[in-house]
Design a protein around this motif. Structure first.
Motif, PDB file in Angstrom:
ATOM      1  N   ARG A  65       3.194 -19.489   2.562  1.00 28.03           N
ATOM      2  CA  ARG A  65       2.137 -18.480   2.525  1.00 28.03           C
ATOM      3  C   ARG A  65       1.886 -18.034   1.091  1.00 28.03           C
ATOM      4  NH1 ARG A  65       4.845 -14.778   7.163  1.00 28.03           N
ATOM      5  NH2 ARG A  65       4.672 -16.291   8.869  1.00 28.03           N
ATOM      6  N   ARG A  66       0.616 -17.922   0.766  1.00 23.69           N
ATOM      7  CA  ARG A  66       0.195 -17.414  -0.534  1.00 23.69           C
ATOM      8  C   ARG A  66      -0.112 -15.926  -0.381  1.00 23.69           C
ATOM      9  NH1 ARG A  66      -4.797 -20.053  -1.204  1.00 23.69           N
ATOM     10  NH2 ARG A  66      -5.819 -18.183  -0.490  1.00 23.69           N
ATOM     11  N   SER A  67       0.276 -15.125  -1.372  1.00 20.31           N
ATOM     12  CA  SER A  67      -0.044 -13.693  -1.358  1.00 20.31           C
ATOM     13  C   SER A  67      -1.555 -13.509  -1.304  1.00 20.31           C
ATOM     14  CB  SER A  67       0.501 -13.000  -2.601  1.00 20.31           C
ATOM     15  OG  SER A  67       1.892 -13.088  -2.651  1.00 20.31           O
ATOM     16  N   PRO A  68      -2.032 -12.539  -0.515  1.00 14.39           N
ATOM     17  CA  PRO A  68      -3.479 -12.378  -0.333  1.00 14.39           C
ATOM     18  C   PRO A  68      -4.254 -12.036  -1.606  1.00 14.39           C
ATOM     19  CG  PRO A  68      -2.250 -10.828   1.062  1.00 14.39           C
ATOM     20  CD  PRO A  68      -1.254 -11.615   0.278  1.00 14.39           C
ATOM     21  N   ASP A  69      -3.640 -11.388  -2.565  1.00 14.93           N
ATOM     22  CA  ASP A  69      -4.358 -10.963  -3.772  1.00 14.93           C
ATOM     23  C   ASP A  69      -4.270 -11.973  -4.915  1.00 14.93           C
ATOM     24  OD1 ASP A  69      -1.642 -10.566  -4.044  1.00 14.93           O
ATOM     25  OD2 ASP A  69      -1.840  -8.771  -5.278  1.00 14.93           O
ATOM     26  N   THR A  70      -3.908 -13.214  -4.602  1.00 15.40           N
ATOM     27  CA  THR A  70      -3.726 -14.254  -5.609  1.00 15.40           C
ATOM     28  C   THR A  70      -5.055 -14.897  -5.991  1.00 15.40           C
ATOM     29  OG1 THR A  70      -1.562 -14.750  -4.681  1.00 15.40           O
ATOM     30  CG2 THR A  70      -2.517 -16.428  -6.098  1.00 15.40           C
ATOM     31  N   GLU A  71      -5.252 -15.106  -7.292  1.00 11.74           N
ATOM     32  CA  GLU A  71      -6.404 -15.873  -7.740  1.00 11.74           C
ATOM     33  C   GLU A  71      -6.182 -17.320  -7.307  1.00 11.74           C
ATOM     34  OE1 GLU A  71      -8.543 -17.207 -11.877  1.00 11.74           O
ATOM     35  OE2 GLU A  71      -7.570 -15.248 -11.804  1.00 11.74           O
ATOM     36  N   VAL A  72      -7.150 -17.885  -6.603  1.00 11.67           N
ATOM     37  CA  VAL A  72      -6.988 -19.205  -5.997  1.00 11.67           C
ATOM     38  C   VAL A  72      -7.349 -20.323  -6.964  1.00 11.67           C
ATOM     39  CG1 VAL A  72      -7.720 -20.719  -4.102  1.00 11.67           C
ATOM     40  CG2 VAL A  72      -7.427 -18.261  -3.709  1.00 11.67           C
ATOM     41  N   ALA A  73      -6.413 -21.252  -7.147  1.00  8.32           N
ATOM     42  CA  ALA A  73      -6.660 -22.476  -7.913  1.00  8.32           C
ATOM     43  C   ALA A  73      -7.161 -23.523  -6.926  1.00  8.32           C
ATOM     44  CB  ALA A  73      -5.381 -22.939  -8.597  1.00  8.32           C
ATOM     45  N   THR A  74      -8.402 -23.947  -7.072  1.00  8.75           N
ATOM     46  CA  THR A  74      -8.993 -24.873  -6.100  1.00  8.75           C
ATOM     47  C   THR A  74      -8.360 -26.256  -6.137  1.00  8.75           C
ATOM     48  OG1 THR A  74     -10.741 -25.466  -7.655  1.00  8.75           O
ATOM     49  CG2 THR A  74     -11.220 -23.684  -6.092  1.00  8.75           C
ATOM     50  N   HIS A  75      -7.707 -26.624  -7.248  1.00  9.55           N
ATOM     51  CA  HIS A  75      -7.101 -27.954  -7.354  1.00  9.55           C
ATOM     52  C   HIS A  75      -5.701 -28.019  -6.733  1.00  9.55           C
ATOM     53  CE1 HIS A  75      -5.663 -25.767 -10.869  1.00  9.55           C
ATOM     54  NE2 HIS A  75      -4.628 -26.584 -10.870  1.00  9.55           N
ATOM     55  N   VAL A  76      -5.202 -26.899  -6.207  1.00 13.37           N
ATOM     56  CA  VAL A  76      -3.896 -26.858  -5.542  1.00 13.37           C
ATOM     57  C   VAL A  76      -4.149 -26.526  -4.073  1.00 13.37           C
ATOM     58  CG1 VAL A  76      -1.634 -25.736  -5.473  1.00 13.37           C
ATOM     59  CG2 VAL A  76      -2.799 -26.043  -7.663  1.00 13.37           C
ATOM     60  N   PRO A  77      -3.774 -27.385  -3.131  1.00 15.95           N
ATOM     61  CA  PRO A  77      -4.077 -27.130  -1.723  1.00 15.95           C
ATOM     62  C   PRO A  77      -3.661 -25.742  -1.222  1.00 15.95           C
ATOM     63  CG  PRO A  77      -3.296 -29.358  -1.979  1.00 15.95           C
ATOM     64  CD  PRO A  77      -3.129 -28.687  -3.316  1.00 15.95           C
ATOM     65  N   ILE A  78      -2.478 -25.256  -1.581  1.00 11.27           N
ATOM     66  CA  ILE A  78      -2.039 -23.938  -1.144  1.00 11.27           C
ATOM     67  C   ILE A  78      -2.652 -22.841  -2.017  1.00 11.27           C
ATOM     68  CG2 ILE A  78       0.111 -23.830  -2.468  1.00 11.27           C
ATOM     69  CD1 ILE A  78      -0.380 -22.655   1.193  1.00 11.27           C
ATOM     70  N   GLY A  79      -3.258 -23.218  -3.143  1.00 11.23           N
ATOM     71  CA  GLY A  79      -4.014 -22.278  -3.952  1.00 11.23           C
ATOM     72  C   GLY A  79      -3.338 -21.732  -5.191  1.00 11.23           C
ATOM     73  N   THR A  80      -2.043 -21.967  -5.378  1.00 12.58           N
ATOM     74  CA  THR A  80      -1.358 -21.494  -6.570  1.00 12.58           C
ATOM     75  C   THR A  80      -0.055 -22.243  -6.795  1.00 12.58           C
ATOM     76  OG1 THR A  80      -0.522 -19.536  -7.760  1.00 12.58           O
ATOM     77  CG2 THR A  80      -0.070 -19.638  -5.398  1.00 12.58           C
ATOM     78  N   ARG A  81       0.366 -22.283  -8.043  1.00 13.72           N
ATOM     79  CA  ARG A  81       1.677 -22.826  -8.397  1.00 13.72           C
ATOM     80  C   ARG A  81       2.591 -21.695  -8.880  1.00 13.72           C
ATOM     81  NH1 ARG A  81       1.787 -28.299  -8.311  1.00 13.72           N
ATOM     82  NH2 ARG A  81       3.760 -28.333  -9.424  1.00 13.72           N
ATOM     83  N   ASP A  82       2.168 -20.452  -8.721  1.00 18.63           N
ATOM     84  CA  ASP A  82       2.944 -19.295  -9.149  1.00 18.63           C
ATOM     85  C   ASP A  82       3.990 -18.956  -8.084  1.00 18.63           C
ATOM     86  OD1 ASP A  82       3.984 -16.809  -9.818  1.00 18.63           O
ATOM     87  OD2 ASP A  82       2.035 -15.899 -10.212  1.00 18.63           O
ATOM     88  N   PRO A  83       5.278 -19.193  -8.362  1.00 19.55           N
ATOM     89  CA  PRO A  83       6.309 -18.959  -7.339  1.00 19.55           C
ATOM     90  C   PRO A  83       6.393 -17.509  -6.879  1.00 19.55           C
ATOM     91  CG  PRO A  83       7.315 -19.451  -9.470  1.00 19.55           C
ATOM     92  CD  PRO A  83       5.839 -19.640  -9.624  1.00 19.55           C
ATOM     93  N   GLY A  84       5.972 -16.574  -7.716  1.00 18.73           N
ATOM     94  CA  GLY A  84       5.991 -15.170  -7.341  1.00 18.73           C
ATOM     95  C   GLY A  84       4.937 -14.797  -6.320  1.00 18.73           C
ATOM     96  N   ARG A  85       4.016 -15.696  -6.076  1.00 19.93           N
ATOM     97  CA  ARG A  85       2.912 -15.458  -5.137  1.00 19.93           C
ATOM     98  C   ARG A  85       3.038 -16.281  -3.857  1.00 19.93           C
ATOM     99  NH1 ARG A  85      -0.304 -11.500  -6.438  1.00 19.93           N
ATOM    100  NH2 ARG A  85      -0.507 -11.099  -8.649  1.00 19.93           N
ATOM    101  N   LEU A  86       4.208 -16.899  -3.660  1.00 20.19           N
ATOM    102  CA  LEU A  86       4.412 -17.788  -2.520  1.00 20.19           C
ATOM    103  C   LEU A  86       5.647 -17.408  -1.721  1.00 20.19           C
ATOM    104  CD1 LEU A  86       3.710 -21.053  -4.499  1.00 20.19           C
ATOM    105  CD2 LEU A  86       2.293 -20.182  -2.635  1.00 20.19           C
ATOM    106  N   THR A  87       5.580 -17.648  -0.423  1.00 18.56           N
ATOM    107  CA  THR A  87       6.724 -17.448   0.460  1.00 18.56           C
ATOM    108  C   THR A  87       6.922 -18.728   1.263  1.00 18.56           C
ATOM    109  OG1 THR A  87       6.173 -15.110   0.673  1.00 18.56           O
ATOM    110  CG2 THR A  87       7.681 -16.022   2.311  1.00 18.56           C
ATOM    111  N   LEU A  88       8.169 -19.187   1.340  1.00 11.32           N
ATOM    112  CA  LEU A  88       8.539 -20.359   2.134  1.00 11.32           C
ATOM    113  C   LEU A  88       9.423 -19.889   3.282  1.00 11.32           C
ATOM    114  CD1 LEU A  88       8.918 -23.453   2.633  1.00 11.32           C
ATOM    115  CD2 LEU A  88      10.843 -23.334   1.027  1.00 11.32           C
ATOM    116  N   LEU A  89       9.015 -20.220   4.513  1.00 13.10           N
ATOM    117  CA  LEU A  89       9.797 -19.883   5.699  1.00 13.10           C
ATOM    118  C   LEU A  89      10.123 -21.161   6.459  1.00 13.10           C
ATOM    119  CD1 LEU A  89       7.554 -16.931   6.927  1.00 13.10           C
ATOM    120  CD2 LEU A  89       9.788 -16.715   5.840  1.00 13.10           C
TER     121      LEU A  89
END
Length: 185
Positions: free
Chosen positions: A48-72
Motif C-alpha cells: 500500500r502506498r500512503s494516500p498523500d504521496t506524489e505519484v510517480a507514473t513510471h512505477v506501478p505502485i507509484g513510488t520508490r520511497d520506502p517511508g510511503r509504503l507498507t508491505l503486509l
C-alpha cells in the motif's frame, strides 16, 4: 525497472497460473496505490502506498520511497525497501525483509526485461513484468549451490515485488549514453 505505468488503467485484475503454485490473482490499483497478490495456496501479500504521496507514473505502485509504503503478508507488516533507481541495474533492486520468517528477499534486475529473486542470497527464480499487473516466472530447479526450491511465501513476495515495481533495467552504459545524447543539440 522497466514498466509501462503511463498506459496503465486504474485497477487491473490479472489471473496468473504459476508452474508450481497454480492459479492466483494480481490486483494492481495504480491510482489508488494498492497491490494484492492472492490465491494458489499462497499467503496474501499487499503493498500500500500512503494516500498523500506524489505519484510517480513510471512505477506501478507509484513510488520508490520506502517511508510511503507498507508491505503486509497475511496481515503482518514486514519491511519493504526499494532502492532509488538511478543509473545502475542494481539501483533498481527492491528488498523485503520478513522478521517473522527471518528471511531477506531481493528482486534485482539481471537484464533489460527480467529480474532475479533471491532469498537470503540464494536465487529462487527469474521474474518478468512490464509493470501492468502481468507477471511471469521461471523457477530454479533447486539444484546447485546458488539456488533453492521456492516456497509459497517466497512466491507470494516475488510476485508482489515484480508487480509493484516491474522488472528489468537498462545497463549502466546505456543509461549513461542516453544522458549524454540528451545533452547534444
Amino acid at each position: 525497472m522497466r514498466n509501462q505505468g503511463d498506459s496503465m488503467g486504474s485497477v487491473v485484475h490479472t489471473p496468473v497460473t504459476d508452474p508450481l503454485f497454480g492459479e492466483m490473482e494480481i490486483q494492481l490499483d495504480h491510482a489508488g496505490g494498492t497491490l494484492r497478490v492472492s490465491g494458489g495456496g499462497l499467503p496474501t501479500v499487499e503493498i500500500r502506498r500512503s494516500p498523500d504521496t506524489e505519484v510517480a507514473t513510471h512505477v506501478p505502485i507509484g513510488t520508490r520511497d520506502p517511508g510511503r509504503l507498507t508491505l503486509l503478508v497475511d496481515g503482518v507488516e514486514e519491511t519493504l525497501r526499494p532502492a532509488k533507481g538511478l543509473l545502475s541495474r542494481r539501483s533498481y533492486r527492491v528488498e523485503a525483509v520478513s522478521a517473522t520468517r527471518e528471511r531477506r528477499y531481493v528482486l534485482v534486475p539481471d537484464s533489460t526485461d527480467t529480474s532475479r529473486l533471491l532469498r537470503d542470497k540464494r536465487r529462487l527464480g527469474v521474474f518478468t513484468s512490464t509493470g501492468d499487473g502481468n507477471v511471469s516466472v521461471e523457477w530454479e530447479n533447486g539444484e546447485g549451490r546458488s539456488t533453492t526450491a521456492p516456497e509459497p511465501y517466497d512466491a507470494a513476495v516475488g510476485y508482489a515485488l515484480a508487480a509493484a515495481y516491474g522488472t528489468g533495467a537498462e545497463p549502466m552504459w546505456h543509461e549513461a549514453l542516453d544522458a549524454v545524447t540528451e545533452l547534444w543539440p
